[in-house]
Design a protein around this motif. Structure first.
Motif, PDB file in Angstrom:
ATOM      1  N   THR A  41       0.828  -1.205   0.000  1.00  0.00           N
ATOM      2  CA  THR A  41       0.000   0.000   0.000  1.00  0.00           C
ATOM      3  C   THR A  41       0.857   1.247   0.000  1.00  0.00           C
ATOM      4  OG1 THR A  41      -1.735  -1.177   1.219  1.00  0.00           O
ATOM      5  CG2 THR A  41      -1.836   1.235   1.202  1.00  0.00           C
ATOM      6  N   LEU A  42       1.897   1.227   0.796  1.00  0.00           N
ATOM      7  CA  LEU A  42       2.787   2.373   0.873  1.00  0.00           C
ATOM      8  C   LEU A  42       3.496   2.613  -0.449  1.00  0.00           C
ATOM      9  CD1 LEU A  42       4.288   4.519   2.597  1.00  0.00           C
ATOM     10  CD2 LEU A  42       5.983   2.747   3.086  1.00  0.00           C
ATOM     11  N   VAL A  43       4.067   1.562  -1.015  1.00  0.00           N
ATOM     12  CA  VAL A  43       4.858   1.692  -2.236  1.00  0.00           C
ATOM     13  C   VAL A  43       3.984   2.053  -3.430  1.00  0.00           C
ATOM     14  CG1 VAL A  43       6.341   0.423  -3.843  1.00  0.00           C
ATOM     15  CG2 VAL A  43       6.672   0.180  -1.380  1.00  0.00           C
ATOM     16  N   ALA A  44       2.720   1.666  -3.403  1.00  0.00           N
ATOM     17  CA  ALA A  44       1.830   1.957  -4.523  1.00  0.00           C
ATOM     18  C   ALA A  44       1.751   3.449  -4.825  1.00  0.00           C
ATOM     19  CB  ALA A  44       0.438   1.408  -4.237  1.00  0.00           C
ATOM     20  N   ASN A  45       1.931   4.262  -3.794  1.00  0.00           N
ATOM     21  CA  ASN A  45       1.841   5.711  -3.988  1.00  0.00           C
ATOM     22  C   ASN A  45       2.980   6.271  -4.826  1.00  0.00           C
ATOM     23  OD1 ASN A  45      -0.464   5.796  -2.336  1.00  0.00           O
ATOM     24  ND2 ASN A  45       0.760   6.036  -0.487  1.00  0.00           N
ATOM     25  N   SER A  46       4.099   5.551  -4.901  1.00  0.00           N
ATOM     26  CA  SER A  46       5.251   6.050  -5.648  1.00  0.00           C
ATOM     27  C   SER A  46       5.525   5.276  -6.925  1.00  0.00           C
ATOM     28  CB  SER A  46       6.502   5.999  -4.751  1.00  0.00           C
ATOM     29  OG  SER A  46       6.777   4.676  -4.344  1.00  0.00           O
ATOM     30  N   THR A  47       4.699   4.278  -7.225  1.00  0.00           N
ATOM     31  CA  THR A  47       4.954   3.426  -8.385  1.00  0.00           C
ATOM     32  C   THR A  47       5.021   4.220  -9.680  1.00  0.00           C
ATOM     33  OG1 THR A  47       3.904   1.509  -7.346  1.00  0.00           O
ATOM     34  CG2 THR A  47       4.074   1.499  -9.746  1.00  0.00           C
ATOM     35  N   SER A  48       4.051   5.080  -9.922  1.00  0.00           N
ATOM     36  CA  SER A  48       4.016   5.821 -11.183  1.00  0.00           C
ATOM     37  C   SER A  48       5.225   6.736 -11.327  1.00  0.00           C
ATOM     38  CB  SER A  48       2.727   6.625 -11.299  1.00  0.00           C
ATOM     39  OG  SER A  48       2.621   7.571 -10.237  1.00  0.00           O
ATOM     40  N   ASN A  49       5.664   7.334 -10.225  1.00  0.00           N
ATOM     41  CA  ASN A  49       6.831   8.216 -10.284  1.00  0.00           C
ATOM     42  C   ASN A  49       8.073   7.458 -10.704  1.00  0.00           C
ATOM     43  OD1 ASN A  49       5.358  10.452  -9.466  1.00  0.00           O
ATOM     44  ND2 ASN A  49       5.797  10.139  -7.296  1.00  0.00           N
ATOM     45  N   PHE A  50       8.261   6.276 -10.136  1.00  0.00           N
ATOM     46  CA  PHE A  50       9.427   5.476 -10.491  1.00  0.00           C
ATOM     47  C   PHE A  50       9.337   4.971 -11.930  1.00  0.00           C
ATOM     48  CE2 PHE A  50      10.133   5.056  -5.856  1.00  0.00           C
ATOM     49  CZ  PHE A  50      11.472   5.393  -5.827  1.00  0.00           C
ATOM     50  N   GLU A  51       8.130   4.611 -12.357  1.00  0.00           N
ATOM     51  CA  GLU A  51       7.975   4.139 -13.736  1.00  0.00           C
ATOM     52  C   GLU A  51       8.250   5.261 -14.729  1.00  0.00           C
ATOM     53  OE1 GLU A  51       4.063   2.484 -13.898  1.00  0.00           O
ATOM     54  OE2 GLU A  51       4.730   0.501 -13.203  1.00  0.00           O
ATOM     55  N   ASN A  52       7.809   6.467 -14.413  1.00  0.00           N
ATOM     56  CA  ASN A  52       8.048   7.608 -15.299  1.00  0.00           C
ATOM     57  C   ASN A  52       9.526   7.949 -15.378  1.00  0.00           C
ATOM     58  OD1 ASN A  52       5.316   7.905 -15.836  1.00  0.00           O
ATOM     59  ND2 ASN A  52       4.989   9.387 -14.193  1.00  0.00           N
ATOM     60  N   THR A  53      10.212   7.788 -14.270  1.00  0.00           N
ATOM     61  CA  THR A  53      11.627   8.151 -14.224  1.00  0.00           C
ATOM     62  C   THR A  53      12.535   7.038 -14.712  1.00  0.00           C
ATOM     63  OG1 THR A  53      11.227   9.597 -12.320  1.00  0.00           O
ATOM     64  CG2 THR A  53      13.508   8.941 -12.714  1.00  0.00           C
TER      65      THR A  53
END
Length: 258
Positions: free
Chosen positions: A190-202
């Motif tokens: 749940t915690l990591v889900a909030n940053s998934t898109s940012n890491f995928e974009n970068t």
């Protein structure tokens, strides 16, 4: 990034040690000398605190984690003993950090939940360069932005965690970062889900494919552990943030000797 929480412990703990009561100070000294705290490699934390403020703190962090990872993990009973003493001796200091023992927000539960994941990530090693991932990433930041010291360590960590443009992409998207992300995603989805898109974009979609890159190994000794992650799904966000804060307070017990 969850791995940044490991870097934060050494720096933030020292700040906490500078404004505590005499009662809390005595409690922390007692805790630091107890067998229950030995699994945190207190001597290594003291060396970080003693690092010249104008010098790089990276070697001392590396030495602390190398020693810590060679030790068996803290058992739940050891964590409970350390926290019980700190809770009794430092109630005002804990309250100022928003840490109180009441019902479902039990500090021991948070600490037990966060500790195994933080230790697992902190002990990751890049075998291609024979270096701990924490050391590799701090060195990468240092080479790009300047010396990482005890004074700016928490700032650097904040930039790593937030994905700041000040942090080179080679660090954000490294194999070490991916390994840390993968472990965090498995234990705190749940915690990591909030940053998934940012890491995928970068870093690209492969960064979040759930695979630990080859060449990244776990160096932590796993003997004599009674820690459990059975409640990860229900405590995912709160246990990590609260658990890290509790570990910072525990770390300050050793910094006080400096």
């Amino acid at each position: 990034m969850l791995a940044g929480s490991v870097f934060l412990l050494a720096g933030a703990g020292f700040a906490a040690a500078q404004s505590i009561s005499s009662q809390c100070s005595s409690t922390l000294v007692s805790v630091a000398g107890s067998p229950d705290s030995s699994c945190l490699n207190p001597n290594g934390i003291v060396q970080i605190a003693l690092t010249n403020p104008n010098s790089s703190v990276v070697p001392a962090v590396d030495s602390w984690l190398t020693g810590l990872c060679a030790l068996g993990p803290c058992s739940n009973s050891s964590l409970q003993a350390v926290l019980t003493n700190i809770t009794a001796g430092c109630p005002a200091e804990l309250a100022s950090l928003g840490l109180t023992n009441n019902g479902s927000t039990n500090l021991t539960e948070y600490l037990e939940e966060a500790y195994p994941t933080l230790r697992q990530i902190g002990c990751l090693k890049d075998t291609s360069v024979n270096q701990l991932c924490v050391t590799e990433e701090l060195t990468g930041v240092q080479n790009a932005t300047g010396t990482v010291t005890t004074g700016n360590l928490t700032t650097v960590v904040g930039e790593i965690v937030s994905g700041s443009n000040a942090i080179p992409q080679s660090v954000t998207c490294s194999n070490c970062s991916k390994a840390g992300y993968t472990i965090a995603a498995g234990n705190f989805p749940t915690l990591v889900a909030n940053s998934t898109s940012n890491f995928e974009n970068t870093c690209g979609s492969s960064f979040t494919d759930g695979q630990v890159p080859s060449g990244i190994s776990e160096t932590s000794s796993n003997s004599s552990s009674s820690s459990s992650t059975g409640g990860a799904l229900s405590l995912s966000v709160n246990s990590l943030s609260m658990g890290v804060t509790v570990l910072v307070v525990v770390s300050s017990a050793f910094a006080i000797f400096a």
